[in-house]
Design an enzyme around this catalytic site. Structure first.
Site, PDB file in Angstrom:
ATOM      1  N   SER A  51       0.807  -1.221   0.000  1.00 39.54           N
ATOM      2  CA  SER A  51       0.000   0.000   0.000  1.00 39.54           C
ATOM      3  C   SER A  51       0.840   1.271   0.000  1.00 39.54           C
ATOM      4  O   SER A  51       0.338   2.343  -0.352  1.00 39.54           O
ATOM      5  CB  SER A  51      -0.943   0.018   1.212  1.00 39.54           C
ATOM      6  OG  SER A  51      -0.217  -0.128   2.422  1.00 39.54           O
ATOM      7  N   ASP A  98      -2.817   8.202   8.113  1.00 40.68           N
ATOM      8  CA  ASP A  98      -3.890   7.432   8.738  1.00 40.68           C
ATOM      9  C   ASP A  98      -3.393   6.509   9.850  1.00 40.68           C
ATOM     10  O   ASP A  98      -4.101   5.609  10.270  1.00 40.68           O
ATOM     11  CB  ASP A  98      -4.635   6.609   7.687  1.00 40.68           C
ATOM     12  CG  ASP A  98      -3.694   5.688   6.903  1.00 40.68           C
ATOM     13  OD1 ASP A  98      -2.519   5.562   7.290  1.00 40.68           O
ATOM     14  OD2 ASP A  98      -4.139   5.096   5.907  1.00 40.68           O
ATOM     15  N   HIS A 137       0.160   4.958   7.004  1.00 39.38           N
ATOM     16  CA  HIS A 137       0.760   5.488   5.776  1.00 39.38           C
ATOM     17  C   HIS A 137       1.119   6.958   5.957  1.00 39.38           C
ATOM     18  O   HIS A 137       0.618   7.632   6.852  1.00 39.38           O
ATOM     19  CB  HIS A 137      -0.223   5.327   4.609  1.00 39.38           C
ATOM     20  CG  HIS A 137      -0.713   3.936   4.432  1.00 39.38           C
ATOM     21  ND1 HIS A 137      -1.930   3.509   4.956  1.00 39.38           N
ATOM     22  CD2 HIS A 137      -0.145   2.857   3.835  1.00 39.38           C
ATOM     23  CE1 HIS A 137      -2.095   2.224   4.672  1.00 39.38           C
ATOM     24  NE2 HIS A 137      -1.025   1.803   3.997  1.00 39.38           N
TER      25      HIS A 137
END
Length: 371
Positions: free
Chosen positions: A36, A340, A343
């Site tokens: 991610s 968040d 990240h």
């Protein structure tokens, strides 16, 4: 001090931008492998879309990135002077003329032993991503001559930068359950998986490999909340000492392995990228780089020291203990390192890339040449 490498002279910056705008750079594309941290929409092309406020800063709406805006891979593409790299799994609206992005959220180097719905890990582990590149290359060789307009020329595979930002989920997925000692036993397998992938891609024509190391996860709000620790395990910057030390051990092993691989592939560039150093500096000294908050999430729930609630992830609402809880974004993500809890923000990503290309953050030294 690290910070002396972070100021790019205005003249040099303007020259670099003009170079990108008016001339070609040595790399014509990017093929990216990751999780991610560099997924530009692959996972969300298969599973439901990432909800708002993801994408709020630059794109103004969710675009499959786990951030408020651009990722490290996006800023690297800007440096090379090519469009943002399309996800391989995105069937509509993709442009593969300058490479493809095989990264997906929750990916690992090692192939998971259970499904996504059991482990929470993506089925698109690094070996699968490499196989996707092999299939992509075969299709390019078959279809380019037929006039496909969104595919690169077959010679792009020897003219591209192969980027890796993967391994974090191998390190963290079982960390709370199994502890550092058990996780460390698996790390040589992770590193072998990365070097094996490089050798496979070399056999396909790749000659430039750009491998980002593991981030200082002990400074991430999510892990500060979820990982077991005592007060003595917190350093002066609010980060977890033991977990960050384990990351450093992994990065040292990765560095050594990439050096060995570079010697074996003598006509290739195998670059170790110390993004860890750049990000750790941001967590430790955010205000020195124009930010305000290090170990607190911009998009989260609960407020307090970390603003992270593991039950309610960014952009989601859940009914818990008789009330609806929503993880909302702050109004000023440009002041945060953490987006968040897991990240980084666009602001942090840009600073990291500027650092990588302006200081001693790569081994061997690496720069993008434009003619």
């Amino acid at each position: 001090m690290l910070r002396q490498f972070w100021v790019v002279p205005v003249v040099a910056l303007v020259a670099a931008l003009l170079c990108e705008a008016e001339a070609g750079c040595e790399y014509e594309g990017i093929f990216n492998f990751g999780d991610s941290n560099s997924d530009t929409g692959g996972f969300w092309s298969v599973f439901p879309e990432a909800p708002p406020p993801n994408g709020m800063t630059y794109f103004k709406h969710p675009v499959g990135r786990a951030s408020d805006g651009r990722l490290i891979i996006d800023f690297i593409a800007e440096r090379i002077g090519i469009p943002y790299v399309s996800p391989y799994l995105k069937s509509i609206g993709s442009d593969y003329r300058h490479g493809a992005n095989f990264a997906t959220l929750a990916s690992t180097v090692r192939i998971p032993q259970t499904s996504l719905f059991v482990s929470g890990l993506s089925p698109f582990a690094l070996p699968i991503q490499v196989n996707q590149l092999k299939h992509f290359k075969a299709q390019v060789e078959n279809l380019y001559s037929e006039g496909s307009t969104n595919l690169p020329p077959p010679d792009i595979f020897g003219k591209s930068l192969y980027t890796f930002y993967i391994g974090q989920n191998d390190f963290t997925s079982d960390l709370a359950k199994n502890g550092i000692t058990e996780v460390k036993k698996t790390l040589p397998q992770v590193i072998s998986g990365i070097t094996d992938a490089i050798k496979d891609l070399y056999a396909l024509g790749g000659r430039a490999f750009f491998v980002l190391n593991l981030a200082p996860i002990g400074c991430y709000p999510s892990f500060l909340v979820e990982l077991p620790h005592g007060d003595k395990d917190i350093d002066e910057y609010g980060c977890l000492i033991s977990y960050n030390n384990a990351v450093v051990e992994y990065n040292d092993m990765l560095h050594d392995a990439l050096n060995q691989t570079g010697h074996q592939l003598s006509d290739a560039k195998v670059i170790y990228v110390d993004s860890h150093k750049a990000l750790l500096e941001l967590f430790q000294h955010p205000t020195s780089h124009g930010l305000k908050y290090g170990t607190v999430a911009c998009c989260g729930n609960g407020g307090g020291r970390y603003n992270f609630n593991p039950q309610v992830f960014c952009g989601n609402t859940k009914f818990i203990n008789g009330q609806n809880l929503t993880a909302l974004a702050c109004d000023d993500p440009e002041n945060y390192v953490s987006w968040d809890g897991v990240h980084t923000t666009e602001a942090a990503n840009k600073i990291i890339v500027d650092a990588i290309f302006s200081g001693d953050f790569t081994d061997p030294p690496f720069e993008i040449q434009c003619s």
